[in-house]
Write an enzyme that holds these catalytic residues in place. Sequence first.
Site, PDB file in Angstrom:
ATOM      1  N   SER A  40      -2.965 -21.091  38.709  1.00 37.47           N
ATOM      2  CA  SER A  40      -4.149 -20.422  39.041  1.00 37.47           C
ATOM      3  C   SER A  40      -3.986 -19.655  40.384  1.00 37.47           C
ATOM      4  CB  SER A  40      -5.319 -21.406  38.884  1.00 37.47           C
ATOM      5  OG  SER A  40      -5.292 -22.363  40.185  1.00 37.47           O
ATOM      6  N   HIS A 153      -4.765 -25.618  33.880  1.00 38.40           N
ATOM      7  CA  HIS A 153      -3.828 -26.894  33.904  1.00 38.40           C
ATOM      8  C   HIS A 153      -3.748 -27.675  32.787  1.00 38.40           C
ATOM      9  CE1 HIS A 153      -3.976 -26.500  38.657  1.00 38.40           C
ATOM     10  NE2 HIS A 153      -3.309 -25.403  38.041  1.00 38.40           N
ATOM     11  N   GLU A 162      -9.802 -29.458  38.588  1.00 40.20           N
ATOM     12  CA  GLU A 162      -9.348 -30.827  39.197  1.00 40.20           C
ATOM     13  C   GLU A 162     -10.541 -31.766  39.565  1.00 40.20           C
ATOM     14  OE1 GLU A 162      -6.717 -29.722  42.516  1.00 40.20           O
ATOM     15  OE2 GLU A 162      -5.759 -27.995  41.192  1.00 40.20           O
ATOM     16  N   GLU A 203      -0.822 -31.618  36.298  1.00 37.59           N
ATOM     17  CA  GLU A 203      -0.467 -32.507  37.290  1.00 37.59           C
ATOM     18  C   GLU A 203      -0.875 -33.901  37.193  1.00 37.59           C
ATOM     19  OE1 GLU A 203      -3.373 -30.517  40.227  1.00 37.59           O
ATOM     20  OE2 GLU A 203      -2.089 -28.710  40.564  1.00 37.59           O
ATOM     21  N   ASP A 240     -11.640 -29.447  42.523  1.00 41.97           N
ATOM     22  CA  ASP A 240     -11.285 -28.166  42.552  1.00 41.97           C
ATOM     23  C   ASP A 240     -11.825 -27.436  41.514  1.00 41.97           C
ATOM     24  OD1 ASP A 240     -10.212 -25.606  43.076  1.00 41.97           O
ATOM     25  OD2 ASP A 240      -8.238 -26.547  42.942  1.00 41.97           O
ATOM     26  N   GLU A 281     -13.652 -27.422  46.281  1.00 41.79           N
ATOM     27  CA  GLU A 281     -12.684 -26.530  46.651  1.00 41.79           C
ATOM     28  C   GLU A 281     -12.989 -25.447  45.729  1.00 41.79           C
ATOM     29  OE1 GLU A 281      -8.298 -27.781  46.739  1.00 41.79           O
ATOM     30  OE2 GLU A 281      -7.874 -25.910  45.768  1.00 41.79           O
ATOM     31  N   ASP A 308      -9.262 -22.064  48.802  1.00 40.44           N
ATOM     32  CA  ASP A 308      -7.831 -22.027  48.366  1.00 40.44           C
ATOM     33  C   ASP A 308      -7.643 -20.650  48.083  1.00 40.44           C
ATOM     34  OD1 ASP A 308      -5.629 -22.269  47.080  1.00 40.44           O
ATOM     35  OD2 ASP A 308      -6.284 -23.302  45.107  1.00 40.44           O
ATOM     36  N   LYS A 333      -1.122 -24.289  51.164  1.00 37.99           N
ATOM     37  CA  LYS A 333       0.102 -24.283  50.243  1.00 37.99           C
ATOM     38  C   LYS A 333       1.307 -23.323  51.017  1.00 37.99           C
ATOM     39  CE  LYS A 333      -2.651 -24.623  45.799  1.00 37.99           C
ATOM     40  NZ  LYS A 333      -3.490 -23.781  45.015  1.00 37.99           N
ATOM     41  N   HIS A 361      -0.013 -29.481  46.928  1.00 33.25           N
ATOM     42  CA  HIS A 361       1.309 -29.232  46.144  1.00 33.25           C
ATOM     43  C   HIS A 361       0.759 -27.781  45.337  1.00 33.25           C
ATOM     44  CE1 HIS A 361      -0.731 -31.283  42.398  1.00 33.25           C
ATOM     45  NE2 HIS A 361      -1.764 -30.511  43.157  1.00 33.25           N
ATOM     46  N   LYS A 384      -3.480 -33.285  48.702  1.00 31.44           N
ATOM     47  CA  LYS A 384      -3.557 -33.283  47.338  1.00 31.44           C
ATOM     48  C   LYS A 384      -2.190 -33.123  46.552  1.00 31.44           C
ATOM     49  CE  LYS A 384      -5.248 -28.756  45.593  1.00 31.44           C
ATOM     50  NZ  LYS A 384      -5.945 -28.121  44.873  1.00 31.44           N
TER      51      LYS A 384
HETATM   52  P1  PGA Z   1      -2.044 -23.757  40.985  1.00 30.40           P
HETATM   53  O1  PGA Z   1      -3.546 -24.663  41.389  1.00 30.40           O
HETATM   54  O2  PGA Z   1      -1.188 -24.339  41.808  1.00 30.40           O
HETATM   55  O3  PGA Z   1      -1.936 -23.561  39.760  1.00 30.40           O
HETATM   56  O4  PGA Z   1      -2.669 -22.512  41.979  1.00 30.40           O
HETATM   57  C1  PGA Z   1      -3.650 -25.420  42.159  1.00 30.40           C
HETATM   58  C2  PGA Z   1      -5.101 -25.327  42.986  1.00 30.40           C
HETATM   59  O5  PGA Z   1      -5.775 -24.582  42.621  1.00 30.40           O
HETATM   60  O6  PGA Z   1      -5.437 -25.964  43.943  1.00 30.40           O
HETATM   61 ZN    ZN Z   2      -7.323 -24.673  44.285  1.00 35.59          ZN
END
Ligand code: PGA
Ligand code: ZN
Length: 424
Positions: A40, A153, A162, A203, A240, A281, A308, A333, A361, A384
């Site tokens: 995503s 996911h 999430e 995840e 999230d 998030e 994010d 990230k 991650h 996370k």
């Molecule tokens: P992604 O999802 O690694 O698939 O982008 C993680 C997130 O949205 O925090």
């Molecule tokens: Zn996110």
Amino acid sequence: QIEAVGAREILDSRGNPTVEVEVLLDDGIVQRAAVPSGASTGAFEAYELRDGDKSRYGGKGVLKAVEAVIDELGPAIEGMEASEQRVIDEILIEVDGTSNKGRVGANAILGVSLAVAKAAADSSDLPLFRYLGGPNAHLLPVPLFNVINGGEHADNGIDMQEFFLAPIGADTYAESLRWGVETYHVLRSELKAAGYATGLGDEGGFAPDLPSNREGLEFLIKAIEKAGFTPGKDIALGLDVAATEFFKDGVYRLDNKDWTGPELIEYYVGLVNDFPIVTIEDALAEDDWDNWSLLTDALGKKVQLVGDDLFVTNPQRLADGIKRGVANSLLVKVNQIGTLTETFDAVSLAQRSGYTAMLSHRSGETEDTMIADLAVATNAGQIKTGAPARSERVAKYNQLLRIEEELGDAAVFAGASAFPRFSA
Ligand code: PGA
Ligand code: ZN
């Protein structure tokens, strides 16, 4: 001194190719780093270069990025001191020459940037977290366990991506890990008893076909209590939403209904009133700035609002958000921005501006555990990295156990202080 830089194509946790880089120093040290990959992804992330050659891995090969490391990025930094991270990262950015790392690929650049740091740490005989963070690196992060997976996911009907357990009441990181794991196992039995599938998402969280997002939170509360903990005080909740994924033409599509931004914000206010939620998030889409402002006004004093897709670990986008008073926390990230230097810049801008920071991650991960060290190096107090299942997730949680042990008496578990806006 950097003697040689190599690279290869390896696989990530979804079975997709990704870049691994190896750096050799003249003292004989070799260190490698592997690059993660999102599903995503935010539209404003640095560019992930894929071959597009449909005859290999469905076009997802990364041989061009590997070649760029070997032919261009490596030669540009050979002979330099590995400890000159900021200069090296600047050179890598210049070699690429674009604003989004779109020519050689952020995956190529990041692999080099991270491998250089690991080699420098090893060469100076320091654990990575201490090399990166110095003598003040001491804060063990609260692990946010993503125990229910939805959105991009998982193949279930849950819109939110999430659902987190945050064991904020533990005294040590090791204890918080145990609390999270015990609750995770109870959650499995609870879901099973209610007739839901307990297969795992990307995840490592369960991916049941729950009738609504609220139901996910109800299950977490049940699991926390059955595991013998107090919701809110011992273990808090987080989300999230990854709202960019279900935002289209100005409308949010959640629980089979259409919502305007303000309607969705009201819904979040209700959730925060009913559940001990410490963090949300991407509650809104990556370019829905006006509603982000409304959301921050409505909930910003009570709960952590993490950007994010909104900030994409980009110091410029974060600076813009800070100026507008939007959100109050940065998701970090490394591959969203593509160098270690820029990652550090984003984190320190957040921290200087009263924003919290959460290390993260990607949904496509590898056995590389560097983000665990980064979490302690930055004293961010939060990480996370999925559920406590699947080795690419557990590897990071295990690395934090080692770091806590290495720090000994100097280790401090962030606990509830990681979430200064929350009160149980
Ligand atoms: P992604 O999802 O690694 O698939 O982008 C993680 C997130 O949205 O925090
Ligand atoms: Zn996110």
